[in-house]
Design a protein around this motif. Structure first.
Motif, PDB file in Angstrom:
ATOM      1  N   ALA A  48       0.826  -1.213   0.000  1.00 51.16           N
ATOM      2  CA  ALA A  48       0.000   0.000   0.000  1.00 51.16           C
ATOM      3  C   ALA A  48       0.855   1.255   0.000  1.00 51.16           C
ATOM      4  CB  ALA A  48      -0.931  -0.016   1.213  1.00 51.16           C
ATOM      5  N   ALA A  49       2.007   1.212   0.684  1.00 49.24           N
ATOM      6  CA  ALA A  49       2.867   2.389   0.778  1.00 49.24           C
ATOM      7  C   ALA A  49       3.465   2.787  -0.562  1.00 49.24           C
ATOM      8  CB  ALA A  49       3.982   2.129   1.789  1.00 49.24           C
ATOM      9  N   ALA A 275       7.019  10.010   5.715  1.00 43.46           N
ATOM     10  CA  ALA A 275       5.697  10.596   5.507  1.00 43.46           C
ATOM     11  C   ALA A 275       5.233  10.158   4.133  1.00 43.46           C
ATOM     12  CB  ALA A 275       5.760  12.115   5.590  1.00 43.46           C
ATOM     13  N   ALA A 276       3.973   9.779   4.003  1.00 43.94           N
ATOM     14  CA  ALA A 276       3.480   9.269   2.734  1.00 43.94           C
ATOM     15  C   ALA A 276       2.093   9.815   2.435  1.00 43.94           C
ATOM     16  CB  ALA A 276       3.442   7.738   2.750  1.00 43.94           C
ATOM     17  N   ASP A 277       1.778   9.925   1.151  1.00 42.10           N
ATOM     18  CA  ASP A 277       0.450  10.347   0.736  1.00 42.10           C
ATOM     19  C   ASP A 277      -0.528   9.192   0.890  1.00 42.10           C
ATOM     20  OD1 ASP A 277       1.227  12.940  -0.024  1.00 42.10           O
ATOM     21  OD2 ASP A 277       1.936  12.208  -1.969  1.00 42.10           O
ATOM     22  N   GLY A 343       4.759   1.805   9.285  1.00 48.53           N
ATOM     23  CA  GLY A 343       5.547   2.958   9.703  1.00 48.53           C
ATOM     24  C   GLY A 343       5.499   4.191   8.834  1.00 48.53           C
ATOM     25  N   SER A 344       4.436   4.400   8.070  1.00 49.52           N
ATOM     26  CA  SER A 344       4.288   5.628   7.279  1.00 49.52           C
ATOM     27  C   SER A 344       3.344   6.587   7.989  1.00 49.52           C
ATOM     28  CB  SER A 344       3.736   5.318   5.886  1.00 49.52           C
ATOM     29  OG  SER A 344       4.643   4.562   5.127  1.00 49.52           O
ATOM     30  N   VAL A 367      -0.145  14.613   6.257  1.00 46.62           N
ATOM     31  CA  VAL A 367       1.131  14.967   6.874  1.00 46.62           C
ATOM     32  C   VAL A 367       2.082  15.587   5.861  1.00 46.62           C
ATOM     33  CG1 VAL A 367       3.228  13.995   7.914  1.00 46.62           C
ATOM     34  CG2 VAL A 367       0.993  13.324   8.768  1.00 46.62           C
ATOM     35  N   THR A 368       2.093  15.071   4.640  1.00 44.96           N
ATOM     36  CA  THR A 368       3.036  15.570   3.643  1.00 44.96           C
ATOM     37  C   THR A 368       2.837  17.067   3.373  1.00 44.96           C
ATOM     38  OG1 THR A 368       1.527  14.752   1.926  1.00 44.96           O
ATOM     39  CG2 THR A 368       3.414  13.356   2.505  1.00 44.96           C
TER      40      THR A 368
END
Length: 460
Positions: A48-49, A275-277, A343-344, A367-368
């Protein structure tokens, strides 16, 4: 909705807390975009990341021919919407390992519809976001949208044309969740305000800081890690309402260690590595100091939410650019961390219409975009995160405590009572996301401080 495949073609505060890793069965396969068979055009499986980056690249390359995408978690596949049966576009999508899905509405069509909604239906208690699974704008109205307001909303949706947008009712009321990660406390307007810490970060000047909700940052300038304790952090920047809901809060002691981790209770932590969308269909976890850890899925992106203004009875606090989910949250959870099991860092809790008894919609600040706006970077050099423990459905008690927890224990969403306490708690036990024994100062449902838009610099 089934898609139609086109043929061939260590801080004073830890950065949040977690629950529901085990019983929620959220362990995603750690496949790295490998083909499911020997055919190069066959759909690949993705973590998914990794989906957001692939989807972004395809959207950039293919332009308006692509109308959004989503993650099919059951198959670990990326589904990309295509307007019309364009063989060249389909080939490029399939070459990237994704599944092409023919749809009617282009991105520009849906964006134009969203502008119409903003112009004609900015009504307190409404929200909308593009749902790529249905290729429509999903409009949600809370329990306050009745009578003339409801008629105005539905007539605006009807004016967009058939198959462009749909409306659903929510039993609750859209509100911000000021009051639940680790609890942070402030005193404002003669009363107590409580929120949740999202993620530890490093400010642009190198000082330790953390992210939380913007409506928390405009509610009070100084924050403590205990209900009646001395302030340990001061708001540097805050944005609410407007383009986002986020605050950067700097620790007053420049030597504060602010590890990049999420506290999962029982002395266990999940290290936050990036940090990830968000991606529609992605499984996510949310931690807040009121309700502990809960899980769910991303249901929409770039959502617009129209909160009833806390300062103007006839006003609207509109926030744009949010992530829409079906994860529950309650008062006090504002600012808490939305993240993935691997961990994202994904989002910061903003507000919603439900609770953790009947469910509902909850919206999150990405977060991004928050990091980019305040000039901060995720985590700190001293990110000594511990390993997450094994889920244990037989565990009985919970303490989503602060940084410094060292004891082991099980993570269990079905366990007994929880105590979402301040930093430094040492108790073990299992996390229970359904409990709400989180001692705090006067839960509040809104900011009551500011209804202006733009980035607010609150540094003295």
């Amino acid at each position: 909705m089934s898609h139609k495949r086109i043929p061939k073609r260590k801080a004073a505060l830890a950065a949040g807390s977690v629950a529901a890793l085990g019983a929620a069965a959220l362990l995603l396969p750690h496949a790295n975009a490998s083909p499911t068979n020997a055919d190069d055009a066959a759909p690949k499986t993705f973590k998914a990341a990794d989906v957001a980056d692939v989807a972004s690249q395809l959207a950039s390359q293919l332009g308006d021919a692509v109308a959004g995408s989503y993650y099919d978690a059951s198959k670990q596949q990326l589904v990309v919407n295509v307007v019309g049966n364009n063989s060249n576009v389909v080939n490029q999508i399939e070459k990237a390992g994704a599944v092409a899905n023919e749809v009617k509405n282009s991105t520009s069509t849906l964006q134009a519809a969203a502008k119409t909604l903003k112009r004609d239906a900015t009504i307190p208690g409404t929200a909308w976001a593009v749902d790529p699974k249905t290729n429509e704008i999903q409009v949600t109205a809370d329990s306050t949208v009745t009578g003339a307001k409801w008629n105005k909303l539905t007539s605006t949706v009807d004016s967009l044309g058939s198959g462009v947008a749909g409306v659903k009712k929510s039993a609750g009321t859209f509100k911000t969740f000021v009051s639940g990660g680790d609890a942070i406390f402030a005193q404002a307007n003669g009363g107590g305000v409580r929120c949740s810490l999202g993620f530890n970060v490093t400010a642009s000047d190198g000082s330790p800081a953390f992210l939380t909700a913007g409506h928390c940052g405009v509610a009070a300038a100084q924050w403590s890690d205990s209900q009646n304790g001395q302030p340990i952090a001061t708001v540097d920047q805050a944005n609410f309402p407007g383009a986002g809901d986020f605050s950067l809060v700097k620790y007053d002691d420049p030597n504060t260690q602010a590890p990049s981790e999420v506290n999962v209770g029982n002395g266990q932590t999940v290290q936050i590595t990036q940090a990830a969308d968000a991606t529609v269909g992605q499984k996510v976890l949310r931690m807040g100091s009121t309700t502990g850890l809960h899980d769910g899925s991303v249901t929409g992106l770039d959502a617009t939410v129209n909160f009833q203004s806390e300062t103007d009875p006839n006003g609207v606090d509109t926030v744009t650019g949010l992530i829409q989910t079906d994860v529950c949250a309650e008062a006090g959870d504002s600012g808490g961390s939305l993240f993935t099991q691997d961990g994202s860092a994904i989002g910061l809790t903003s507000g919603g219409s439900g609770d953790c008894t009947v469910g509902g919609e909850t919206f999150f600040q990405p977060v991004t975009t928050a990091l980019a706006a305040v000039g901060a970077t995720l985590g700190a050099g001293d990110a000594g995160a511990g390993a997450a423990g094994t889920a244990d459905p037989s565990a009985t008690a919970s303490d989503p405590a602060g940084a410094g927890d060292q004891s082991g224990g099980a993570v269990d969403p079905s366990a007994g009572a929880s105590d979402a306490a301040g930093a430094g708690d040492q108790g073990g036990g299992a996390v229970d996301p359904s409990a709400s024994d989180a001692a705090g100062a006067g839960d509040q449902s809104g900011t009551g401080m500011d209804d202006g838009s733009g980035l607010v610099n609150t540094t003295p």
